[in-house]
Design a protein around this motif. Structure first.
Motif, PDB file in Angstrom:
ATOM      1  N   THR A 274      10.452   0.636   6.416  1.00  0.00           N
ATOM      2  CA  THR A 274       9.688   1.333   7.816  1.00  0.00           C
ATOM      3  C   THR A 274       9.277   2.835   7.418  1.00  0.00           C
ATOM      4  N   ALA A 275       9.552   3.173   6.036  1.00  0.00           N
ATOM      5  CA  ALA A 275       9.230   4.323   5.524  1.00  0.00           C
ATOM      6  C   ALA A 275       7.698   4.810   5.770  1.00  0.00           C
ATOM      7  N   SER A 276       7.299   6.196   6.007  1.00  0.00           N
ATOM      8  CA  SER A 276       6.086   6.137   6.152  1.00  0.00           C
ATOM      9  C   SER A 276       5.159   6.452   4.749  1.00  0.00           C
ATOM     10  N   ALA A 277       4.080   6.587   4.866  1.00  0.00           N
ATOM     11  CA  ALA A 277       3.242   7.229   3.745  1.00  0.00           C
ATOM     12  C   ALA A 277       3.906   8.325   3.121  1.00  0.00           C
ATOM     13  N   ALA A 278       4.059   9.156   4.091  1.00  0.00           N
ATOM     14  CA  ALA A 278       4.477  10.691   3.634  1.00  0.00           C
ATOM     15  C   ALA A 278       5.731  10.786   2.757  1.00  0.00           C
ATOM     16  N   ALA A 279       6.933   9.831   3.332  1.00  0.00           N
ATOM     17  CA  ALA A 279       8.099   9.655   2.807  1.00  0.00           C
ATOM     18  C   ALA A 279       7.832   9.300   1.385  1.00  0.00           C
ATOM     19  N   LEU A 280       6.787   8.114   1.379  1.00  0.00           N
ATOM     20  CA  LEU A 280       6.781   7.509   0.076  1.00  0.00           C
ATOM     21  C   LEU A 280       6.078   8.336  -0.985  1.00  0.00           C
ATOM     22  N   VAL A 281       4.836   8.971  -0.464  1.00  0.00           N
ATOM     23  CA  VAL A 281       4.154   9.615  -1.761  1.00  0.00           C
ATOM     24  C   VAL A 281       4.161  11.104  -1.658  1.00  0.00           C
ATOM     25  N   GLY A 282       4.853  11.493  -0.689  1.00  0.00           N
ATOM     26  CA  GLY A 282       5.039  12.996  -0.636  1.00  0.00           C
ATOM     27  C   GLY A 282       4.296  13.591   0.684  1.00  0.00           C
ATOM     28  N   GLY A 283       4.969  14.807   1.279  1.00  0.00           N
ATOM     29  CA  GLY A 283       4.703  15.330   2.251  1.00  0.00           C
ATOM     30  C   GLY A 283       4.154  16.826   2.196  1.00  0.00           C
ATOM     31  N   SER A 284       3.548  17.353   3.085  1.00  0.00           N
ATOM     32  CA  SER A 284       2.755  18.728   3.204  1.00  0.00           C
ATOM     33  C   SER A 284       3.747  19.818   3.774  1.00  0.00           C
ATOM     34  N   SER A 309       3.977  -1.053   5.666  1.00  0.00           N
ATOM     35  CA  SER A 309       2.631  -0.994   6.120  1.00  0.00           C
ATOM     36  C   SER A 309       1.541  -1.149   5.343  1.00  0.00           C
ATOM     37  N   ARG A 310       0.500  -1.813   5.493  1.00  0.00           N
ATOM     38  CA  ARG A 310      -0.698  -1.955   4.472  1.00  0.00           C
ATOM     39  C   ARG A 310      -1.106  -0.708   3.886  1.00  0.00           C
ATOM     40  N   HIS A 311      -1.152   0.466   4.722  1.00  0.00           N
ATOM     41  CA  HIS A 311      -1.385   1.801   4.267  1.00  0.00           C
ATOM     42  C   HIS A 311      -0.659   2.374   3.598  1.00  0.00           C
ATOM     43  N   VAL A 312       0.652   2.119   3.574  1.00  0.00           N
ATOM     44  CA  VAL A 312       1.695   2.596   2.607  1.00  0.00           C
ATOM     45  C   VAL A 312       1.709   2.063   1.273  1.00  0.00           C
ATOM     46  N   LEU A 313       1.283   0.655   1.339  1.00  0.00           N
ATOM     47  CA  LEU A 313       1.265  -0.121   0.031  1.00  0.00           C
ATOM     48  C   LEU A 313      -0.091   0.446  -0.672  1.00  0.00           C
ATOM     49  N   GLU A 314      -1.093   0.492   0.061  1.00  0.00           N
ATOM     50  CA  GLU A 314      -2.312   0.928  -0.823  1.00  0.00           C
ATOM     51  C   GLU A 314      -2.520   2.451  -1.489  1.00  0.00           C
ATOM     52  N   VAL A 315      -1.471   3.341  -0.782  1.00  0.00           N
ATOM     53  CA  VAL A 315      -1.629   4.641  -1.320  1.00  0.00           C
ATOM     54  C   VAL A 315      -0.741   4.324  -2.783  1.00  0.00           C
ATOM     55  N   LEU A 316       0.109   3.239  -3.035  1.00  0.00           N
ATOM     56  CA  LEU A 316       0.551   3.147  -4.217  1.00  0.00           C
ATOM     57  C   LEU A 316      -0.214   2.950  -5.451  1.00  0.00           C
ATOM     58  N   LEU A 369       0.346 -18.200   4.135  1.00  0.00           N
ATOM     59  CA  LEU A 369      -0.695 -17.798   3.683  1.00  0.00           C
ATOM     60  C   LEU A 369      -0.843 -16.155   4.666  1.00  0.00           C
ATOM     61  N   GLY A 370      -0.649 -16.208   5.700  1.00  0.00           N
ATOM     62  CA  GLY A 370      -0.918 -14.974   6.258  1.00  0.00           C
ATOM     63  C   GLY A 370      -0.036 -14.074   5.900  1.00  0.00           C
ATOM     64  N   TYR A 371       1.208 -14.401   5.683  1.00  0.00           N
ATOM     65  CA  TYR A 371       2.371 -13.563   5.573  1.00  0.00           C
ATOM     66  C   TYR A 371       2.129 -12.920   3.775  1.00  0.00           C
ATOM     67  N   ARG A 372       1.837 -13.968   3.166  1.00  0.00           N
ATOM     68  CA  ARG A 372       1.638 -13.280   1.756  1.00  0.00           C
ATOM     69  C   ARG A 372       0.235 -12.544   1.586  1.00  0.00           C
ATOM     70  N   ARG A 373      -0.693 -12.830   2.368  1.00  0.00           N
ATOM     71  CA  ARG A 373      -1.929 -11.982   2.326  1.00  0.00           C
ATOM     72  C   ARG A 373      -1.651 -10.399   2.794  1.00  0.00           C
ATOM     73  N   ARG A 374      -0.408 -10.318   3.461  1.00  0.00           N
ATOM     74  CA  ARG A 374      -0.204  -8.874   3.970  1.00  0.00           C
ATOM     75  C   ARG A 374      -0.265  -7.944   2.696  1.00  0.00           C
ATOM     76  N   ILE A 375       0.038  -8.510   1.572  1.00  0.00           N
ATOM     77  CA  ILE A 375      -0.005  -7.531   0.278  1.00  0.00           C
ATOM     78  C   ILE A 375      -1.697  -7.853  -0.321  1.00  0.00           C
ATOM     79  N   SER A 376      -2.155  -7.050  -0.451  1.00  0.00           N
ATOM     80  CA  SER A 376      -3.339  -6.889  -1.116  1.00  0.00           C
ATOM     81  C   SER A 376      -3.618  -7.534  -2.358  1.00  0.00           C
TER      82      SER A 376
END
Ligand SMILES: [Zn+2]
Length: 500
Positions: A274-284, A309-316, A369-376
């Motif tokens: 459930t971590a946000s993108a800010a928690a994962l990559v850093g905040g401001s 979340s897909r967005h969180v994973l993409e920022v990695l 398949l849908g489940y696995r496709r959640r990861i790009s």
């Protein structure tokens, strides 16, 4: 009209940098007034209140006339708390309540409590590096001293209160340089021998450790994925002292993330899905390192990968390649190092039991398949090792021998990593395509094998070099100067499905 000025040195924080801040205090005649220039307006009042109260309770006199404090440069991101101590010292020196002769050779940081006690600050290690580079000793709150004293050669003076700092400046009770007495604690690491069976996954973990490769484990709940992931740090090669200092300096920027007794230990961070993108990559405001930077030179474990979340994973993706993360919000930018080793885990299907001996999975192929496709695909393509961690039946588990203990695995990992450092100055996972070809010294039959596999399985170019890098690590574990067919064949087994 008379006016007196005192200059006191302190440090700001911008990413891992700790730029010098000059705190100039002016005390003059005129109507009583106390101004602070160079801090955000919202923080000025609190800083004024704390400094005034601390001077009062420490039995100093707050000057009668106009008191102006100027923090320069003005455009640095500043958190006011750390400047309480330098502001107070500046006012005391400008009003001649303490001598200023030592001020040029010292730097100060610390938040003042209302009774004049010094509260800890974040980023003490990064600031101490800066002070030491500029040839000054650093006066810090005692609670931050152990961390500050990790900076090699730095002179750190620890104080508990404003009065103790003033005792040093007047010479009545000089502070002695802080000596770090923290001895490394004996830690009981959970051991790889706790993992029963799962030879294939254990082998993959050893390869990941040896070459610094990222890894994805796929298997039902309870098969040991988390046990394996949390045991990776203990088999990784020891950190160099530069790596240890860098990791400590980043961790010290996040309040409470750094414990000096853990200096030199590789961090394992496992943020929840459930971590946000800010928690994962850093905040401001102010910029703070996220989980990926707290895992710098350590392990980032993402359990239940498709739940992020897909967005969180993409920022990695960017930091996975560059080892850095740039955070920009509004006008400010900060860059933090983020060279982490990614270990991810996921269930094979939404219910988790696809392929389980219990046969209780009812997930349809579409749902799986849908489940696995959640990861790009592009993210999967950046994970070097994909490994299945199947469920073992109770009989299989009973028959499985106790695994080899971590210390033996760590010995082989260390030897293999040293070969890489001698050959190319970095772990195999960091080789780019050209360097990889050179390092592998593969002969024609090996390249043919890989080329055929790539054509048959329609690899991307990225996947091709991923296999080659893993094969290089397998060869290093075997002590082989050249990558041979057997190494490539094993590496192909960790190729994984989607995205390649
Ligand atoms: Zn299922």
């Amino acid at each position: 009209m008379w006016m007196r000025v005192a200059t006191v040195f302190s440090r700001g924080l911008a990413g891992l940098e700790a730029p010098l801040v000059r705190v100039e205090a002016h005390v003059g005649g005129g109507l009583p007034q106390f101004r602070i220039v160079g801090l955000p307006d919202t923080e000025v009042k609190e800083a004024r209140d704390r400094v005034r109260a601390a001077l009062d309770t420490s039995r100093f006199q707050f000057p009668d006339g106009r008191v102006t404090v100027n923090l320069a440069p003005a455009d640095l991101p500043k958190e006011s708390g750390r400047f309480d101590l330098p502001i107070a010292i500046g006012i005391l020196a400008a009003s001649q309540q303490v001598p200023d002769r030592e001020l040029a050779s010292l730097e100060f940081a610390g938040e003042l409590g209302l009774a004049g006690e010094l509260r800890p600050i974040r980023g003490a290690l990064a600031m101490t590096f800066g002070a030491h580079r500029d040839g000054r000793a650093f006066v810090v709150p005692e609670a931050a001293a152990a961390e500050a004293a990790l900076a090699p050669g730095a002179r750190v003076l620890a104080a508990r209160s404003l009065l103790e700092v003033c005792g040093h400046l007047t010479g009545t009770a000089p502070l002695s340089p802080y000596r770090c007495e923290a001895k490394p604690l004996e830690r009981v690491h959970s051991d790889l021998s706790d993992v029963r069976g799962q030879q294939h996954a254990r082998r993959a973990l050893e390869i990941a450790a040896a070459g610094g490769h990222s890894m994805l484990m796929v298997g039902p709940p309870g098969t040991g994925k988390t046990m394996l992931a949390t045991r990776l740090a203990a088999i990784l090669p020891p950190m160099t002292s530069d790596e240890a200092l860098e990791a400590a300096a980043v961790q010290s920027l996040a309040s409470g993330a750094f414990d000096p007794s853990r200096f030199g230990e590789r961090a394992v961070r496992s943020p929840h899905h459930t971590a946000s993108a800010a928690a994962l990559v850093g905040g401001s405001s102010p910029p703070r390192p996220g989980e990926i930077s707290l895992a710098h030179h350590g392990v980032l474990f993402l359990d239940e990968l498709p739940q992020f979340s897909r967005h969180v994973l993409e920022v990695l993706r960017e930091p996975l390649e560059s080892g850095r993360i740039c955070i920009s919000r509004a006008a400010r930018q900060a860059e933090f190092p983020a060279r982490f080793q990614l270990v991810a885990a996921m269930n094979p299907c939404p219910c988790g039991y696809l392929g389980h001996f219990s046969g209780k999975c009812r997930c349809s192929p579409d749902i799986v398949l849908g489940y696995r496709r959640r990861i790009s695909g592009p993210l999967l393509d950046r994970i070097d090792l994909h490994v299945d961690v199947p469920a073992l039946s109770p009989t299989q588990l009973q028959a499985a021998a106790r695994g080899e203990s971590s210390q033996y695995v760590a010995g082989r990992v260390k030897a293999a990593r040293e070969i890489q450092l001698v050959r190319q100055g970095m772990a195999n996972a960091r080789l780019d395509a050209g360097e990889c070809e050179g390092a592998c010294a593969a002969e024609a039959p090996v390249r043919d094998l890989l080329g055929q596999a790539a054509a048959r399985l329609s690899f991307s170019a990225r996947a091709y070099f991923r296999v080659l890098r893993v094969a290089r690590t397998i060869a290093d574990l075997a002590g082989s100067a050249r990558v041979r067919e057997v190494h490539v064949a094993e590496a192909l087994g960790y190729r994984g499905g989607a995205g390649t």
